[in-house]
Motif scaffolding. Structure first.
Motif, mmCIF file in Angstrom:
data_model
loop_
_atom_site.group_PDB
_atom_site.id
_atom_site.type_symbol
_atom_site.label_atom_id
_atom_site.label_comp_id
_atom_site.label_asym_id
_atom_site.label_seq_id
_atom_site.Cartn_x
_atom_site.Cartn_y
_atom_site.Cartn_z
ATOM 1 N N GLY A 183 4.939 -16.499 -1.884
ATOM 2 C CA GLY A 183 6.192 -16.060 -1.036
ATOM 3 C C GLY A 183 7.092 -14.498 -1.035
ATOM 4 N N ARG A 184 6.082 -13.861 -1.815
ATOM 5 C CA ARG A 184 7.148 -12.973 -1.990
ATOM 6 C C ARG A 184 7.438 -11.752 -1.034
ATOM 7 N N GLU A 185 8.148 -10.841 -0.217
ATOM 8 C CA GLU A 185 8.182 -9.820 0.803
ATOM 9 C C GLU A 185 7.715 -8.429 0.117
ATOM 10 N N LEU A 186 6.703 -7.906 0.347
ATOM 11 C CA LEU A 186 6.974 -6.814 0.179
ATOM 12 C C LEU A 186 6.911 -5.574 1.294
ATOM 13 N N ASP A 187 8.239 -5.810 1.404
ATOM 14 C CA ASP A 187 8.468 -4.445 2.224
ATOM 15 C C ASP A 187 8.458 -2.938 1.927
ATOM 16 N N GLY A 188 7.795 -2.046 2.554
ATOM 17 C CA GLY A 188 7.504 -0.502 2.297
ATOM 18 C C GLY A 188 7.001 0.400 1.039
ATOM 19 N N VAL A 189 6.774 -1.024 0.850
ATOM 20 C CA VAL A 189 5.580 -0.712 -0.936
ATOM 21 C C VAL A 189 4.505 0.268 -0.601
ATOM 22 N N GLU A 190 3.792 1.064 -1.516
ATOM 23 C CA GLU A 190 3.005 2.240 -1.609
ATOM 24 C C GLU A 190 2.247 2.089 -2.698
ATOM 25 N N TYR A 191 0.925 1.169 -2.766
ATOM 26 C CA TYR A 191 0.424 1.509 -4.272
ATOM 27 C C TYR A 191 -1.459 2.221 -3.829
ATOM 28 N N THR A 192 -1.663 2.817 -4.176
ATOM 29 C CA THR A 192 -3.538 3.581 -4.109
ATOM 30 C C THR A 192 -3.999 3.405 -5.442
ATOM 31 N N GLY A 193 -5.131 3.260 -5.152
ATOM 32 C CA GLY A 193 -5.406 2.802 -5.861
ATOM 33 C C GLY A 193 -6.113 1.583 -7.127
ATOM 34 N N VAL A 194 -5.085 0.718 -6.692
ATOM 35 C CA VAL A 194 -5.068 -0.354 -7.569
ATOM 36 C C VAL A 194 -5.708 -1.419 -7.389
ATOM 37 N N GLU A 195 -6.131 -1.905 -8.800
ATOM 38 C CA GLU A 195 -6.512 -3.083 -8.687
ATOM 39 C C GLU A 195 -5.859 -4.259 -8.938
ATOM 40 N N PHE A 196 -6.029 -5.208 -7.397
ATOM 41 C CA PHE A 196 -5.262 -6.591 -7.805
ATOM 42 C C PHE A 196 -6.285 -7.545 -8.063
ATOM 43 N N ILE A 197 -6.154 -8.397 -8.933
ATOM 44 C CA ILE A 197 -7.723 -9.226 -10.010
ATOM 45 C C ILE A 197 -6.213 -10.734 -9.722
ATOM 46 N N ASP A 198 -7.053 -11.518 -9.039
ATOM 47 C CA ASP A 198 -6.337 -12.856 -9.724
ATOM 48 C C ASP A 198 -4.784 -13.077 -9.180
ATOM 49 N N LEU A 199 -4.905 -12.776 -7.689
ATOM 50 C CA LEU A 199 -3.333 -12.814 -7.444
ATOM 51 C C LEU A 199 -3.687 -13.940 -6.187
ATOM 52 N N ASP A 200 -1.746 -14.322 -6.442
ATOM 53 C CA ASP A 200 -1.528 -15.635 -5.105
ATOM 54 C C ASP A 200 -0.465 -15.190 -4.176
ATOM 55 N N LEU A 201 -1.137 -14.506 -3.479
ATOM 56 C CA LEU A 201 0.078 -14.277 -2.394
ATOM 57 C C LEU A 201 -0.263 -15.431 -0.792
ATOM 58 N N THR A 202 0.010 -16.154 -1.025
ATOM 59 C CA THR A 202 -0.496 -18.154 -0.437
ATOM 60 C C THR A 202 1.333 -17.276 0.568
ATOM 61 N N GLU A 203 1.987 -16.890 1.489
ATOM 62 C CA GLU A 203 2.890 -16.934 2.453
ATOM 63 C C GLU A 203 3.513 -16.244 2.207
ATOM 64 N N ALA A 204 3.164 -14.568 1.035
ATOM 65 C CA ALA A 204 3.447 -13.457 1.552
ATOM 66 C C ALA A 204 3.517 -12.738 2.591
ATOM 67 N N LYS A 205 4.716 -11.886 2.693
ATOM 68 C CA LYS A 205 4.972 -10.999 3.923
ATOM 69 C C LYS A 205 5.071 -9.266 3.234
ATOM 70 N N THR A 206 4.192 -8.419 4.274
ATOM 71 C CA THR A 206 4.310 -7.271 3.683
ATOM 72 C C THR A 206 5.139 -6.312 5.240
ATOM 73 N N GLU A 207 5.604 -5.680 5.486
ATOM 74 C CA GLU A 207 6.016 -5.063 6.752
ATOM 75 C C GLU A 207 6.301 -3.789 5.965
ATOM 76 N N GLY A 208 4.987 -2.879 7.292
ATOM 77 C CA GLY A 208 5.067 -1.625 6.650
ATOM 78 C C GLY A 208 4.349 -0.666 5.152
ATOM 79 N N ALA A 209 3.958 -2.109 4.659
ATOM 80 C CA ALA A 209 3.761 -1.682 3.308
ATOM 81 C C ALA A 209 2.175 -0.536 3.351
#
Length: 195
Positions: A11-37
């Motif tokens: 359920g996290r809101e990830l607005d305008g975040v920027e990630y480059t070259g990152v590994e996301f492993i075993d992450l729970d992004l259920t019901e998360a929202k991104t805008e302009g990420a």
């Protein structure tokens, strides 16, 4: 390479975040929202995108491996050059945006919905797209060899430059303009009828 592993971002809101070259492993992004990420050259491995919503976000040249995108929605997102390996897509909805050059080879895309999406030169070889909705999309020069489009709705999509030799199209819905292009691609000569 930075690694973010095993975190609960439910359920996290990830607005305008920027990630480059990152590994996301075993992450729970259920019901998360991104805008302009913006995610560039990132790897998502065993990440749960279930019921997540992404608006005007970019996932450029990213790798999605063993991810679950159940009921995920992407609106006007840019996924140019990203690849999906052994992912699950039930009820995936994509509205607008660019998925050009995306790698979806052998993907299980039964019942997904793509409307108005740029899929130019996307790799859908061997993909199972039965009962999928692919309307108003730019599928020009997409790789569809061995794809199963049984019962798919392709109306309004640009199908130029596609090799149809071993594509399964049984029960697929196309419009008149596409029917002419398809016939011409098979080497037929289409003559306009004069009533």
């Amino acid at each position: 390479m930075e690694t973010i592993q095993g975190q609960d971002w439910y359920g996290r809101e990830l607005d305008g975040v920027e990630y480059t070259g990152v590994e996301f492993i075993d992450l729970d992004l259920t019901e998360a929202k991104t805008e302009g990420a913006v995610f560039t050259d990132c790897t998502f491995r065993r990440v749960r995108f279930n019921v997540s919503e992404h608006t005007d976000s970019a996932f450029v040249n990213c790798r999605f491996e063993y991810c679950n995108l159940f009921d995920a929605t992407f609106r006007r997102c840019k996924l140019t050059g990203s690849t999906f390996t052994a992912c699950e897509f039930p009820l995936l909805t994509v509205e607008g945006g660019s998925w050009a050059f995306v790698g979806l080879s052998r993907a299980e895309l039964t019942g997904v919905t793509f409307t108005g999406v740029r899929l130019r030169e996307a790799d859908l070889s061997g993909a199972v797209c039965t009962d999928a909705v692919l309307t108003g999309c730019d599928l020009s020069a997409a790789e569809l060899s061995g794809a199963d489009l049984t019962g798919a709705d392709l109306t309004g999509s640009d199908l130029t430059g596609i090799e149809w030799d071993d594509v399964i199209l049984r029960g697929a819905t196309i419009d008149e303009r596409q029917a002419v292009a398809l016939a011409e691609a098979q080497g037929m000569i289409v003559v306009a009828s004069h009533n």
